[in-house]
Design a protein around this motif. Structure first.
Motif, PDB file in Angstrom:
ATOM      1  N   LEU A 104      -0.762  -5.687   1.692  1.00 40.76           N
ATOM      2  CA  LEU A 104      -2.184  -5.960   1.500  1.00 40.76           C
ATOM      3  C   LEU A 104      -2.391  -7.271   0.745  1.00 40.76           C
ATOM      4  O   LEU A 104      -1.520  -7.704  -0.011  1.00 40.76           O
ATOM      5  CB  LEU A 104      -2.857  -4.826   0.724  1.00 40.76           C
ATOM      6  CG  LEU A 104      -2.623  -3.399   1.219  1.00 40.76           C
ATOM      7  CD1 LEU A 104      -3.403  -2.408   0.365  1.00 40.76           C
ATOM      8  CD2 LEU A 104      -2.993  -3.258   2.686  1.00 40.76           C
ATOM      9  N   GLN A 146     -11.052   0.071   0.786  1.00 38.19           N
ATOM     10  CA  GLN A 146      -9.825   0.838   1.007  1.00 38.19           C
ATOM     11  C   GLN A 146      -9.961   1.808   2.168  1.00 38.19           C
ATOM     12  O   GLN A 146      -9.070   1.913   3.020  1.00 38.19           O
ATOM     13  CB  GLN A 146      -9.476   1.606  -0.274  1.00 38.19           C
ATOM     14  CG  GLN A 146      -8.983   0.736  -1.423  1.00 38.19           C
ATOM     15  CD  GLN A 146      -7.499   0.420  -1.307  1.00 38.19           C
ATOM     16  OE1 GLN A 146      -6.792   0.989  -0.488  1.00 38.19           O
ATOM     17  NE2 GLN A 146      -7.040  -0.503  -2.150  1.00 38.19           N
ATOM     18  N   ASP A 172       0.839  -1.187   0.000  1.00 35.00           N
ATOM     19  CA  ASP A 172       0.000   0.000   0.000  1.00 35.00           C
ATOM     20  C   ASP A 172       0.885   1.251   0.000  1.00 35.00           C
ATOM     21  O   ASP A 172       1.672   1.460   0.925  1.00 35.00           O
ATOM     22  CB  ASP A 172      -0.908  -0.004   1.216  1.00 35.00           C
ATOM     23  CG  ASP A 172      -1.857   1.181   1.229  1.00 35.00           C
ATOM     24  OD1 ASP A 172      -2.443   1.471   0.173  1.00 35.00           O
ATOM     25  OD2 ASP A 172      -1.990   1.813   2.287  1.00 35.00           O
ATOM     26  N   PHE A 181      -4.695  -6.972   5.650  1.00 36.99           N
ATOM     27  CA  PHE A 181      -3.429  -6.243   5.717  1.00 36.99           C
ATOM     28  C   PHE A 181      -2.553  -6.778   6.850  1.00 36.99           C
ATOM     29  O   PHE A 181      -3.048  -7.311   7.844  1.00 36.99           O
ATOM     30  CB  PHE A 181      -3.666  -4.740   5.903  1.00 36.99           C
ATOM     31  CG  PHE A 181      -4.356  -4.355   7.191  1.00 36.99           C
ATOM     32  CD1 PHE A 181      -3.647  -4.192   8.376  1.00 36.99           C
ATOM     33  CD2 PHE A 181      -5.736  -4.158   7.223  1.00 36.99           C
ATOM     34  CE1 PHE A 181      -4.282  -3.844   9.559  1.00 36.99           C
ATOM     35  CE2 PHE A 181      -6.381  -3.798   8.402  1.00 36.99           C
ATOM     36  CZ  PHE A 181      -5.645  -3.649   9.579  1.00 36.99           C
ATOM     37  N   HIS A 228      -7.685   1.745   5.629  1.00 43.93           N
ATOM     38  CA  HIS A 228      -6.771   2.810   6.037  1.00 43.93           C
ATOM     39  C   HIS A 228      -7.111   3.342   7.426  1.00 43.93           C
ATOM     40  O   HIS A 228      -6.210   3.684   8.206  1.00 43.93           O
ATOM     41  CB  HIS A 228      -6.798   3.947   5.018  1.00 43.93           C
ATOM     42  CG  HIS A 228      -6.039   3.628   3.763  1.00 43.93           C
ATOM     43  ND1 HIS A 228      -6.575   3.779   2.504  1.00 43.93           N
ATOM     44  CD2 HIS A 228      -4.785   3.162   3.573  1.00 43.93           C
ATOM     45  CE1 HIS A 228      -5.692   3.419   1.603  1.00 43.93           C
ATOM     46  NE2 HIS A 228      -4.593   3.040   2.233  1.00 43.93           N
TER      47      HIS A 228
END
Length: 1021
Positions: A607, A695, A600, A622, A699
């Motif tokens: 990932l 996504q 990433d 992840f 994050h």
């Protein structure tokens, strides 16, 4: 199956030269070591369902050699899918015996129904020439390999002499035979190992008698050659063609990245298997894809048709897709030519059939489906390019060269510190409970292991992991069966794992694991299983390590917090490596082709994503280690090495990890961090394994748990939650062992393992069982009544209008089985009665819940698996319970409800499944419990009670339990309580003594014992 020669002391030979020769009729292996030549020939008899392995030992020395030959095979005798889904359960039905007249091992499965006719399997070892001792056997895998052992160093080869001859209904069956032979100087000895199968016991005895004659084995080799020549003539192929077909088969079975689509194409795929069905391609079998655009290259098509016929003859099922990329003429001359070629050959009957041949035009595919087709193909060939031999002869794609580790110092042994001492309750020699009962501590010295994996199921409502005392683990999200992040291996003998940690001294090259496996060292390990966490403590050569494993209570994140302390008097450089094998589906074998890894760019995390798994296509896994000095890889081949082993991975011989990621790899996640430790210094490294829903969510999770102190805060929340939950109810009995289990471990197991995880080491089910989890949540009625209430509504939503229910179902979609089982639905009113009686939440009976809709079972149908729809029609929980009771009241000639059938695993399910079903008092007791419960009274009474101020929840108007208590005559006062946001929990836990058994002790009769928050909306009364 393999024959393993060892010397007279039981030490396996290290072979300096190994040659493999494959022909149409046989396979041959030649090995040379220490003046001993071993020549193995393998063939399959054309006349019988039998394989013959001939081992010829030649002694090139001037003195006699005594050689111990041991064979080994693991028994399945079941469809591959059944074995992969639950191997430990499948193994339970296998039984073995040692047939002395030959001698040989026989094995079969115990039939589970009158119609099942299990086959019989045998293995025998016949010796010729030289001096040969009698044959011994072993059918217990745990004895052959040993706990936490592997086939690289099985326990059976650490000692010479006969095997144990154990047979019968062993838990993990194998077929191992051993014979000791003496080979004269400059002479040879031959042994034949024959494995065969027959439909009956009499048939297998006939094969044993037949192959006991040594000439039959000779004849098998001769007939195999003759049969191969007939096959070649039938196909119109040559020996060279069969070598080509075998190379293709290798690519189809092992999915070599060289023969798949380029990584750039694989990364573009965002579709699942169902995208193939519109083109008649199932995707259930290996796919070979041939692209052609010119009619002049039909010879390549002809060769692929030969290959497909050859694979079918060998039992290899393959879907051959011929993609016509010629778009120059609307008359489709190339399409007609291809179809004509197929129709005139042997494969005409396989056109558009399962495991058959599919001719499709490229312009029929959308761009997305064209990418999908290339993604699922294990072998892609181009008729218009180089010859097939040239395409199959391509070497592996260039690999990154990683410099090897060059140790600068020698390994010096530091004295190990003494093990911690302290009183443990119920100590059994390996482990025991701490005096407060909060931890179970296991101490393992070199060579020690627990009798079976002793595991801790660590979970939150949607995410969890199972860790064993050896360090073996697997992790899941939402459903431990449908979406495993790492593999569930279900092997209680070796406890193999797809997760591992390694420590390495960068100055000496010595490496070990902070857990007892996979790279165990000489000094002891201490393992502490606690509520919601497990700790591994170890000291090796002056480096003390503590590895804490736990999961966040409110997020799909698993922590592995590694604490290192340098107890030596010199500076040390240590690398810590975490390793995870990706699954991102139910089975690794199914997802292997589709998992892609990447780095990433925003966070630097590693990932992994599997778009092919349609139900979880948007989940992104992840691995995050927020350390500047770290390297990583997403390639398992790089980490383990060719034919590598977790105990000795290739990465431990390399200076760093390459950083390689992408699609088309054998996917894994590995991160290595190097730290410098001054004498007496400490350092903490945190590995985070998690999953985000897209996504943005991914994050957020990474950034949230990277913050300083976030890992510690998550651990404290784990401690706080379990301290409060298991402290809600305390039990005091004269038996300390009962007190210890009842006041913590049983409740912890029920919630973490049975309700949240729905998994253990033995079974990784993932589904909600209608009966099972209703039974489980009744144990939480005082400690976590909100969870009990939630599950009552969840279970009621799995009921069909008729009144029956799904026996089990997989979240999140709800696929499950509809059965005739008679007691499932009766547990809903039973558990509801229990909940309302204990909590007084009569409002739950008025909750509106929909029904399921699906086709009804036929009378002769045991069950079917499907995804039912949810109807718009709803009914109250009371109505759902009523339908369950009414549906269950099918009376027999004696006026009692019929027993029906179930999966009770004791043979009772056969009692009532026939038309003349038997009556039983068991269903009667369910109905009686429902009719005699105060639930109906509560429901009828509370509707007419005045709702005084403060006696209902301001959030949802549910009547407070104090009001209900007065209505029932319990005698608790009506109290006025302010509504505040709080968890529904009893503040002052009450002791329920075992000698006060009865209704009065089941529900504490003080206001303090009542629930202090609304179980519907979680606001306080």
């Amino acid at each position: 199956m393999a024959a393993m020669p060892v010397d007279s002391e039981g030490v396996p030979f290290n072979c300096s030269h190994v040659y493999a020769i494959f022909t149409q009729a046989r396979a041959e292996f030649r090995q040379y070591t220490d003046e001993l030549e071993m020549h193995t020939q393998i063939c399959v008899s054309p006349d019988d369902d039998a394989e013959v392995r001939r081992l010829t030992l030649t002694n090139h020395s001037g003195s006699p050699r005594t050689i111990e030959v041991t064979s080994y095979a693991e028994i399945v005798l079941a469809p591959p899918a059944a074995d992969a889904a639950h191997p430990a359960f499948s193994n339970l039905f296998v039984q073995t015996e040692f047939y002395q007249p030959c001698p040989a091992i026989l094995a079969t499965r115990r039939a589970r129904s009158e119609t099942e006719k299990p086959p019989w399997l045998f293995a025998m070892m016949i010796g010729r020439d030289g001096t040969q001792e009698s044959v011994s056997c072993e059918t217990d895998r745990s004895k052959f390999i040993g706990r936490n052992g592997t086939l690289l160093e099985p326990a059976a080869l650490r000692e010479s002499g006969p095997l144990s001859n154990s047979t019968g209904p062993v838990l993990d069956p194998v077929m191992a035979l051993r014979r000791t032979v003496t080979v004269p100087p400059r002479d040879s000895v031959r042994l034949d190992l024959i494995t065969g199968v027959s439909e009956t016991h009499e048939g297998v005895i006939g094969l044993l008698d037949k192959f006991h004659n040594p000439r039959i084995a000779d004849r098998a080799f001769d007939l195999a050659w003759t049969h191969s020549q007939v096959t070649l003539r039938h196909l119109g192929a040559t020996e060279a063609d069969t070598h080509l077909f075998a190379k293709m088969a290798s690519a189809l079975i092992y999915a070599n990245p060289v023969h798949r689509a380029p990584s750039a194409v694989l990364r573009q795929n965002h579709r699942g298997q169902s995208g193939l069905w519109a083109y008649g391609i199932s995707g259930n079998l290996p796919v070979a894809l041939l692209k052609i655009s010119e009619g002049s290259r039909l010879d390549v098509v002809r060769k692929l048709l030969q290959a497909h016929s050859y694979w079918r003859l060998k039992g290899l099922a393959v879907e051959l897709v011929i993609l016509n990329e010629d778009s120059s003429n609307y008359r489709q001359p190339l399409q007609d030519q291809i179809m004509g070629l197929i129709s005139s050959g042997f494969e005409a009957q396989m056109l558009d059939k399962p495991a058959g041949i599919f001719v499709r035009r490229a312009d029929q595919f959308s761009p997305e489906d064209y990418v999908l087709l290339q993604t699922i193909a294990r072998l892609i060939l181009h008729a218009d390019n180089h010859s097939l031999a040239e395409q199959l002869g391509r070497s592996s794609r260039s690999a990154q060269l990683i410099p090897p580790l060059h140790p600068e110092g020698k390994i010096t042994r530091e004295p190990a510190p003494p093990l911690p001492t302290g009183e443990l309750l119920f100590h059994n020699g390996l482990g025991g409970f701490t005096p407060d009962g909060r931890e179970y501590i296991i101490t393992l010295r070199r060579g020690q292991s627990t009798p079976a994996p002793w595991v801790n199921v660590i979970a939150n409502p949607h995410f969890g992991t199972v860790v064993s005392e050896s360090g073996g683990a697997y992790t899941w999200l939402e459903n431990c069966h449908e979406f495993r992040l790492t593999p569930w291996n279900n092997d209680p003998v070796s406890d193999a794992s797809g997760e591992a940690f390694y420590l390495r001294d960068e100055q000496t090259g010595q490496f070990w694991s902070p857990t007892p496996t996979p790279a165990q060292d000489d000094t002891p390990y201490v393992i502490r299983h606690g509520f919601g966490y497990t700790v591994y403590e170890h000291t090796e050569n002056g480096i003390a390590s503590e590895l804490w494993i736990y999961v966040a209570m409110d997020a799909p994140v698993k922590f592995a917090v590694l604490k290192l302390r340098n107890q030596s008097k010199r500076e040390r450089r240590i690398s810590a490596t975490g390793y995870w094998e990706w699954v991102l589906a139910d089975l690794r074998a199914r997802s292997l082709l589709h998992v892609r890894t990447e780095l990433d760019s925003a966070s630097g995390a590693l990932l992994a994503h599997n778009a092919y798994n349609a139900e979880f296509a948007h989940r992104i896994a992840f691995i995050d280690v927020h350390e500047p000095n770290r390297t990583l890889t997403g390639d398992r081949l790089e980490f383990m090495g060719r034919s590598g082993h977790p105990g000795r991975p290739a990465a431990m011989r390399q200076s760093r990890l390459s950083g390689k990621t992408g699609a088309g790899l054998d996917p894994c996640g590995a991160v290595q961090v190097t730290v410098d430790l001054a004498a007496g210094a400490e350092r903490e490294i945190t590995f985070r394994l998690g999953v985000g829903h897209g996504q943005a969510d991914m994050h957020i999770l990474i950034q949230r748990f990277r913050q300083p102190g976030a890992a510690r805060a998550a651990l404290e929340r784990v401690w706080d939650y379990w301290k409060q939950t298991i402290g809600a109810v305390q039990v005091e009995t004269p038996d300390p062992s009962v007190n210890l289990l009842a006041n913590g471990w049983l409740l912890y197991q029920t919630l973490a393992c049975r309700i949240w995880g729905r998994t253990g080491f033995y079974q990784s089910g993932g589904a909600y069982g209608f009966r099972d989890q209703l039974q489980d949540v009744m144990a939480l009625v005082h400690a976590e009544p909100v969870l009990t209430r939630e599950h009552l509504l969840r279970a009621a939503a799995r009921q069909f209008k008729k009144g029956d229910v799904q026996h089990w179902w997989h979240p999140p979609a709800g696929r499950g089985v509809r059965t005739h089982f008679s007691d499932d639905y009766l547990w809903l009113p039973y558990a509801t009665c229990r909940y309302v009686k204990c909590i007084g939440d009569a409002g739950v009976l008025d909750e509106k819940i929909p029904f399921l809709e699906g086709r009804e079972l036929r009378a002769d149908e045991e069950a079917y698996y499907d995804l039912p729809t949810t109807t718009e029609h709803t009914a109250t929980l009371y109505e759902h319970c009523k339908r369950a009771v009414e549906y269950g009241l099918k009376f027999g000639e004696h006026g009692l409800p019929l027993m029906g059938c179930g999966d009770w695993n004791d043979g009772m399910n056969l009692v009532g499944e026939k038309a003349a079903a038997k009556a039983s008092g068991w269903p009667s007791s369910f109905a009686t419990c429902w009719r005699n419960s105060p639930s109906s009274l509560i429901r009828a009474t509370t509707r007419h009670l005045p709702h005084a101020a403060g006696t209902s929840c301001s959030g949802c108007a549910t009547t407070s339990p104090d009001m209900l208590g007065t209505a029932r005559g319990i005698g608790a006062p009506i109290s006025t309580m302010a509504c505040r946001s709080a968890r529904p929990r009893t503040k002052n836990a009450k002791s329920i003594r075992s000698r006060k058994v009865g209704p009065s002790s089941a529900v504490p009769q003080t206001a303090n014992a009542h629930i202090k928050a609304c179980p519907r909306c979680r606001n306080a009364w």
